[in-house]
Design an enzyme around this catalytic site. Structure first.
Site, short mmCIF file in Angstrom:
data_model
loop_
_atom_site.label_atom_id
_atom_site.label_comp_id
_atom_site.label_asym_id
_atom_site.label_seq_id
_atom_site.Cartn_x
_atom_site.Cartn_y
_atom_site.Cartn_z
N GLU A 1 32.38 -15.77 -13.91
CA GLU A 1 31.63 -15.03 -12.89
C GLU A 1 31.11 -13.75 -13.54
OE1 GLU A 1 32.56 -12.20 -9.07
OE2 GLU A 1 33.81 -14.00 -9.29
N THR B 1 29.57 -9.88 -7.46
CA THR B 1 29.13 -8.60 -6.91
C THR B 1 27.67 -8.71 -6.42
OG1 THR B 1 30.45 -7.65 -8.72
CG2 THR B 1 29.41 -6.10 -7.22
N LYS C 1 36.37 -15.44 -0.60
CA LYS C 1 36.96 -14.45 -1.49
C LYS C 1 37.82 -13.52 -0.63
CE LYS C 1 35.64 -10.70 -4.61
NZ LYS C 1 34.65 -10.24 -5.60
N ARG D 1 27.53 -5.65 -12.12
CA ARG D 1 27.98 -4.27 -12.30
C ARG D 1 27.37 -3.64 -13.55
NH1 ARG D 1 34.42 -4.71 -10.63
NH2 ARG D 1 34.07 -5.77 -8.63
#
Length: 213
Positions: free
Chosen positions: A46, A73, A133, A50
């Protein structure tokens, strides 16, 4: 429209049990990253949004077809679209992002929305999503919270991240309500750069050996 929970990626991630979260700041590490993951039979990654190299990293890692590359994210529809256009096969968000969920469901792309409360989980289930998640897991009660939430949400499974490490990850993956755990403790750019991947490979091998023992 509801999510297709029969997608092969859900089954594969449940078999693998580890979802490395990776933030790319140096693209020269990606070849070694792929090599270490493949050698240890952890074929998921993943790549998080960021850093400004996220899309470049997704594209490069997706090219060989050796890994199942996802984007993490993901907070906007634009990020989801660009990630998929560059080869991402699944999407992970830190929260419930309706635009992102709708886009993924429409294209049969597995999406793991971030949840922390019963309200979040209920919203996810209304899209037909059965794997969420759970983030940040340590702040929101860890395994105790997951076990409690699994009472009313008996048909939901969790992918916890946040506060999970090499000391406690086995407690999580041995829990029936959990499909896999995510985290940068699995592999990281800093560990790869330390000694050209030797440390990173050793860490990952230790995790995989623990799971198999």
């Amino acid at each position: 429209m509801l999510a297709n929970m029969e997608h092969e990626i859900y089954r594969q991630i449940e078999e693998t049990k580890l979802l490395p979260l990776y933030t790319a700041t140096d693209l020269s590490c990606l070849d070694r990253l792929e090599e270490i993951l493949v050698r240890n039979e952890v074929r998921f990654i993943e790549v998080t949004f960021r850093s400004n190299l996220a899309l470049d990293a997704i594209k490069k890692l997706a090219q060989s077809g050796e890994l199942i590359v996802g984007a993490g994210t993901v907070r906007t529809l634009a990020e989801a679209k660009s990630a998929v256009e560059n080869g991402a096969k699944f999407i992970v968000s830190p929260a419930i992002v309706p635009d992102v969920i709708a886009y993924c469901i429409e294209r049969d792309i597995p999406v793991f929305p971030g949840t922390a409360t019963p309200g979040d989980i209920q919203r996810a289930t209304e899209y037909g999503i059965k794997v969420v998640k759970f983030f940040p897991a340590d702040i929101y009660g860890g395994l105790k919270a997951i076990n409690a939430l699994s009472g009313p949400f008996y048909d939901v499974k969790f992918l916890p991240t946040g506060g999970i490490n090499e000391e406690n990850f086995m407690e999580y993956i041995q829990n029936d309500h959990i499909v896999a755990v995510g985290g940068s403790f699995i592999i990281s750019e800093s560990a790869i750069k330390k000694d050209d991947g030797k440390t990173a490979d050793k860490i990952l091998k230790t995790l995989v050996d623990k799971m198999r023992s």
